[in-house]
Design an enzyme around this catalytic site. Structure first.
Site, PDB file in Angstrom:
ATOM      1  N   CYS A   1      23.826   7.620 -44.981  1.00 28.27           N
ATOM      2  CA  CYS A   1      23.910   6.617 -43.572  1.00 28.27           C
ATOM      3  C   CYS A   1      24.673   7.465 -42.620  1.00 28.27           C
ATOM      4  CB  CYS A   1      24.254   5.286 -43.917  1.00 28.27           C
ATOM      5  SG  CYS A   1      24.098   4.158 -42.209  1.00 28.27           S
TER       6      CYS A   1
ATOM      7  N   GLU B   1      28.442  -3.291 -40.845  1.00 21.98           N
ATOM      8  CA  GLU B   1      28.495  -4.173 -42.194  1.00 21.98           C
ATOM      9  C   GLU B   1      28.868  -5.650 -41.504  1.00 21.98           C
ATOM     10  OE1 GLU B   1      27.434  -4.551 -45.384  1.00 21.98           O
ATOM     11  OE2 GLU B   1      28.192  -6.332 -45.244  1.00 21.98           O
TER      12      GLU B   1
ATOM     13  N   LEU C   1      20.587  -2.316 -52.170  1.00 20.10           N
ATOM     14  CA  LEU C   1      20.915  -2.146 -53.694  1.00 20.10           C
ATOM     15  C   LEU C   1      20.864  -0.522 -53.689  1.00 20.10           C
ATOM     16  CD1 LEU C   1      21.333  -3.955 -56.240  1.00 20.10           C
ATOM     17  CD2 LEU C   1      18.887  -3.441 -56.737  1.00 20.10           C
TER      18      LEU C   1
ATOM     19  N   CYS D   1      17.856   4.261 -37.351  1.00 14.80           N
ATOM     20  CA  CYS D   1      19.269   3.850 -37.984  1.00 14.80           C
ATOM     21  C   CYS D   1      20.396   4.652 -37.616  1.00 14.80           C
ATOM     22  CB  CYS D   1      18.793   4.017 -39.543  1.00 14.80           C
ATOM     23  SG  CYS D   1      17.554   3.117 -40.407  1.00 14.80           S
TER      24      CYS D   1
HETATM   25  N1  SAH Z   1      25.830  -2.647 -43.653  1.00 13.08           N
HETATM   26  C1  SAH Z   1      24.620  -3.598 -44.041  1.00 13.08           C
HETATM   27  C2  SAH Z   1      23.482  -3.574 -42.806  1.00 13.08           C
HETATM   28  C3  SAH Z   1      23.420  -2.396 -41.944  1.00 13.08           C
HETATM   29  S1  SAH Z   1      22.412  -1.034 -42.727  1.00 13.08           S
HETATM   30  C4  SAH Z   1      24.051  -3.132 -45.279  1.00 13.08           C
HETATM   31  O1  SAH Z   1      24.351  -2.288 -46.009  1.00 13.08           O
HETATM   32  O2  SAH Z   1      22.981  -3.719 -45.850  1.00 13.08           O
HETATM   33  C5  SAH Z   1      20.601  -1.715 -42.868  1.00 13.08           C
HETATM   34  C6  SAH Z   1      19.935  -1.169 -43.762  1.00 13.08           C
HETATM   35  O3  SAH Z   1      19.655   0.354 -43.560  1.00 13.08           O
HETATM   36  C7  SAH Z   1      20.798  -0.828 -45.160  1.00 13.08           C
HETATM   37  O4  SAH Z   1      19.834  -1.147 -46.391  1.00 13.08           O
HETATM   38  C8  SAH Z   1      21.117   0.433 -45.290  1.00 13.08           C
HETATM   39  O5  SAH Z   1      21.492   0.922 -46.715  1.00 13.08           O
HETATM   40  C9  SAH Z   1      19.912   1.245 -44.675  1.00 13.08           C
HETATM   41  N2  SAH Z   1      19.696   2.735 -44.297  1.00 13.08           N
HETATM   42  C10 SAH Z   1      21.021   3.225 -43.524  1.00 13.08           C
HETATM   43  N3  SAH Z   1      20.859   4.555 -43.577  1.00 13.08           N
HETATM   44  C11 SAH Z   1      19.534   4.488 -43.548  1.00 13.08           C
HETATM   45  C12 SAH Z   1      18.620   5.751 -43.278  1.00 13.08           C
HETATM   46  N4  SAH Z   1      18.856   6.833 -42.881  1.00 13.08           N
HETATM   47  N5  SAH Z   1      17.169   5.525 -43.539  1.00 13.08           N
HETATM   48  C13 SAH Z   1      16.876   4.390 -44.171  1.00 13.08           C
HETATM   49  N6  SAH Z   1      17.506   3.209 -44.421  1.00 13.08           N
HETATM   50  C14 SAH Z   1      18.831   3.301 -43.950  1.00 13.08           C
END
Ligand code: SAH
Length: 351
Positions: free
Chosen positions: A117, A161, A216, A339
């Site tokens: 991420c 988060e 997950l 994202c």
């Molecule tokens: N912290 C929270 C919400 C924010 S992230 C969480 O983890 O659910 C929202 C979603 O985007 C999460 O499922 C995360 O894992 C996903 N995510 C993060 N980086 C990403 C990327 N580069 N491509 C696709 N999904 C991504």
């Protein structure tokens, strides 16, 4: 001076009483702010000029500064907002056949440090305030007002988060759900977490029927701990127990998010392992939903997006085993990076 959007309804009542105003003014003010969506106290025509003057002494009706706004062919709009402390956050409007959904950011940066991420790279700089969360929705709604459209759904899936900014999150959910305001139904709101177990349990006891999504991204602890630092703290069995508790308490179906990363978590053996994990989880296993997400590649990360063909094969394993799943489509792929990458680029340049 304090932003008026920093007040939950109850806090506004307390504030009004402290300046010698009647409680019911809070209802009027909330209606002006969130239903009429005025931008000055002078427009609140059912308040006396004396009350308005008093409000102006303490409160401002502010907004977020738009740094950039990009509009995609598919209707997706991405906002990069600049906060007063020169920090940046992203908010995205996605247009679906069922309505208009806003993806809301909850923190500047993030401390969860998921390996794939972009948002975690610089760590968490700070939590967003209530006004900064609420204004993301209001700014988008004001944009839609021009076309007589409304925000119908909210996903708290932007940067950060949300369960690491828990108290503000709950206030935010109440404000956007307020019946005489934006009136976004609890069932149309989803909060996504990486799996902070104690907060999942607390959230199960929250009175609004908000949907919960869990990131997950792996079907076993070894792989998940490699991808998501949080898994070292709260392992899958604990997450699944907490979700069972959530499901028993709320009767709400849980969504599992699963980003497909080429050669990492996307084999058919992983798919089968995911089926087994879900089926082994008593209550949740009977009623959940898996959202397979195409990875938005991040230039500083080694991960690659799984091909569409492999994603379909992965999906089929879930489907053939009676697990409800969708292969999520990407939104706004023609505009900038997705994202958290807009913000990450900006912060890196500034930092
Ligand atoms: N912290 C929270 C919400 C924010 S992230 C969480 O983890 O659910 C929202 C979603 O985007 C999460 O499922 C995360 O894992 C996903 N995510 C993060 N980086 C990403 C990327 N580069 N491509 C696709 N999904 C991504």
């Amino acid at each position: 001076m304090q932003s008026v959007y920093n007040y939950s309804f109850d806090e506004l009542v307390t504030f009004l009483e402290s300046i010698g105003e009647k409680k019911f003014r809070a209802t009027q003010i909330f209606e002006w702010l969130y239903r009429a969506r005025v931008s000055s106290f002078d427009e609140m025509t059912n308040l006396s000029s004396k009350t308005i003057e008093k409000l102006k002494e303490h409160l401002i009706i502010d907004n977020l500064e738009v740094e950039t706004k990009e509009v995609s062919k598919d209707g997706t709009i991405k906002f990069l907002f600049k906060l007063p402390d020169e920090r940046f956050i992203e908010t995205v409007l996605m247009t679906h056949n069922y309505g208009n959904s806003v993806c809301v950011t909850s923190q500047v940066g993030c401390n969860m440090g998921c390996a794939f991420c972009a948002s975690g790279e610089l760590g968490k700089i700070r939590n967003l305030t209530l006004s900064e969360m609420v204004l993301q929705v209001l700014m988008v709604q004001k944009e839609l007002d021009k076309e007589n459209r409304r925000v119908s759904n909210i996903v708290v899936m932007g940067i950060g988060e949300p369960f690491d900014n828990y108290d503000t999150l709950l206030k935010f959910l109440r404000v956007v759900n307020y019946p005489k305001g934006l009136e976004i139904g609890a069932r149309h709101i989803t909060v996504s977490t990486c799996g902070i177990v104690p907060k999942i349990k607390e959230f199960a006891d929250f009175d609004l029927q908000i949907n919960l999504a869990i990131s997950l991204h792996a079907p076993n602890d070894v792989l998940r701990s490699n991808l998501m630092k949080i898994n070292k703290r709260y392992q899958l069995s604990e997450v699944m127990d907490a979700l069972n508790y959530y499901f028993v308490k709320t009767n709400r179906r849980v969504t599992f998010e699963y980003i497909l990363l080429e050669g990492v978590n996307d084999s058919l053996a992983h798919a089968k392992e995911l089926v087994d994990l879900i089926k082994a989880t008593d209550e949740v296993g009977k009623c959940c939903y898996v959202n397979l997400i195409p990875y938005n590649e991040v230039s500083t990360k080694p991960f690659k997006r799984t091909s569409h063909e492999q994603a379909e094969r992965f999906f089929k394993v879930l489907h053939d085993n009676n697990i409800q799943a969708t292969l999520r489509m990407e939104h706004g792929s023609d505009i900038s990076a997705a994202c958290g990458q807009l913000r990450a680029k900006k912060e890196r340049r500034n930092g």
